[in-house]
Design an enzyme around this catalytic site. Structure first.
Site, mmCIF file in Angstrom:
data_model
loop_
_atom_site.group_PDB
_atom_site.id
_atom_site.type_symbol
_atom_site.label_atom_id
_atom_site.label_comp_id
_atom_site.label_asym_id
_atom_site.label_seq_id
_atom_site.Cartn_x
_atom_site.Cartn_y
_atom_site.Cartn_z
ATOM 1 N N CYS A 142 2.491 16.909 -2.952
ATOM 2 C CA CYS A 142 3.874 17.360 -2.924
ATOM 3 C C CYS A 142 3.967 18.828 -3.334
ATOM 4 O O CYS A 142 3.547 19.704 -2.592
ATOM 5 C CB CYS A 142 4.744 16.442 -3.787
ATOM 6 S SG CYS A 142 6.514 16.674 -3.543
ATOM 7 N N HIS A 172 3.598 11.442 -1.662
ATOM 8 C CA HIS A 172 2.983 10.965 -2.907
ATOM 9 C C HIS A 172 2.084 9.761 -2.634
ATOM 10 O O HIS A 172 2.530 8.618 -2.741
ATOM 11 C CB HIS A 172 4.072 10.596 -3.915
ATOM 12 C CG HIS A 172 4.746 11.774 -4.496
ATOM 13 N ND1 HIS A 172 4.360 12.329 -5.686
ATOM 14 C CD2 HIS A 172 5.755 12.540 -4.026
ATOM 15 C CE1 HIS A 172 5.114 13.375 -5.941
ATOM 16 N NE2 HIS A 172 5.972 13.532 -4.950
ATOM 17 N N GLU A 175 -0.094 8.440 -4.389
ATOM 18 C CA GLU A 175 -0.265 7.609 -5.587
ATOM 19 C C GLU A 175 0.884 6.609 -5.748
ATOM 20 O O GLU A 175 0.773 5.657 -6.526
ATOM 21 C CB GLU A 175 -0.400 8.488 -6.842
ATOM 22 C CG GLU A 175 0.885 9.072 -7.375
ATOM 23 C CD GLU A 175 1.436 10.279 -6.626
ATOM 24 O OE1 GLU A 175 2.430 10.850 -7.124
ATOM 25 O OE2 GLU A 175 0.909 10.668 -5.560
#
Length: 142
Positions: free
Chosen positions: A22, A116, A118
Site C-alpha cells: 500500500c 494489503h 496480509e
C-alpha cells in the site's frame, strides 16, 4: 518521509528482497522519482472498511510468477501511482487501469503492491517474499 524514501532506495541498492504494501508501494515509487495520484475513488469499502477488487497480472512479471491469474485483493486506498519511478514497471493493474503492482527490472526480488495481502486469505505474495529472503540470505549486492 525523507528518511523512508532514502531507506527504500538504499534497500533496493543493496539487493535486499523488498515488499512494499500500500503506502510502501507508493513510497518505493516516489523514492525512485515517481509521482502519485492524490485522490482515487472506488478502491475502498465503506469508511474504514476494506473493499475488494480484481487485479490482473502483467504476463512475464515477478508478480505474475507468484500469482499468474486475475485475483481479488483486499484494498483500502485513495492514492495510487501516477508516473512510474526510475526503472520500475507495472506488474498488475485493476480493471479501471489503476497501477496495482510495480517492480524493477532485473533479478532482485522487489515488489510493490497497492493492496494489503496480509489482510486476505491468499498468502502467495507473502510467501514469495519469504522465499526470496531465504534465498538471498543476507548477502550484499554487487
Amino acid at each position: 518521509d525523507v528518511v523512508l524514501h532514502a531507506l527504500a532506495a538504499e534497500v533496493v541498492a543493496l539487493g535486499t528482497p523488498l515488499l512494499g504494501i500500500c503506502r510502501g508501494m507508493q513510497l518505493l515509487n516516489v523514492a525512485l522519482g515517481g509521482t502519485l495520484v492524490q485522490h482515487l475513488d472506488g478502491h475502498t469499502g465503506a469508511t474504514g472498511v476494506f473493499g475488494s477488487h480484481l487485479v490482473k497480472p502483467v504476463p512475464g512479471s515477478r508478480y505474475a510468477a507468484v500469482v499468474p491469474e486475475e485475483s481479488a485483493v483486499p484494498a483500502y486506498h485513495h492514492q495510487c501511482v501516477a508516473e512510474l519511478g526510475r526503472g520500475l514497471a507495472v506488474s498488475a493493474q485493476a480493471d479501471d487501469g489503476t497501477v496495482e503492482a510495480i517492480e524493477p527490472a532485473g533479478e532482485q526480488w522487489v515488489l510493490g503492491v497497492q493492496w494489503h495481502p496480509e489482510m486476505g486469505e491468499d498468502t502467495r505474495v507473502m510467501r514469495g517474499l519469504v522465499e526470496a529472503a531465504a534465498a538471498w540470505g543476507g548477502r550484499r549486492a554487487g
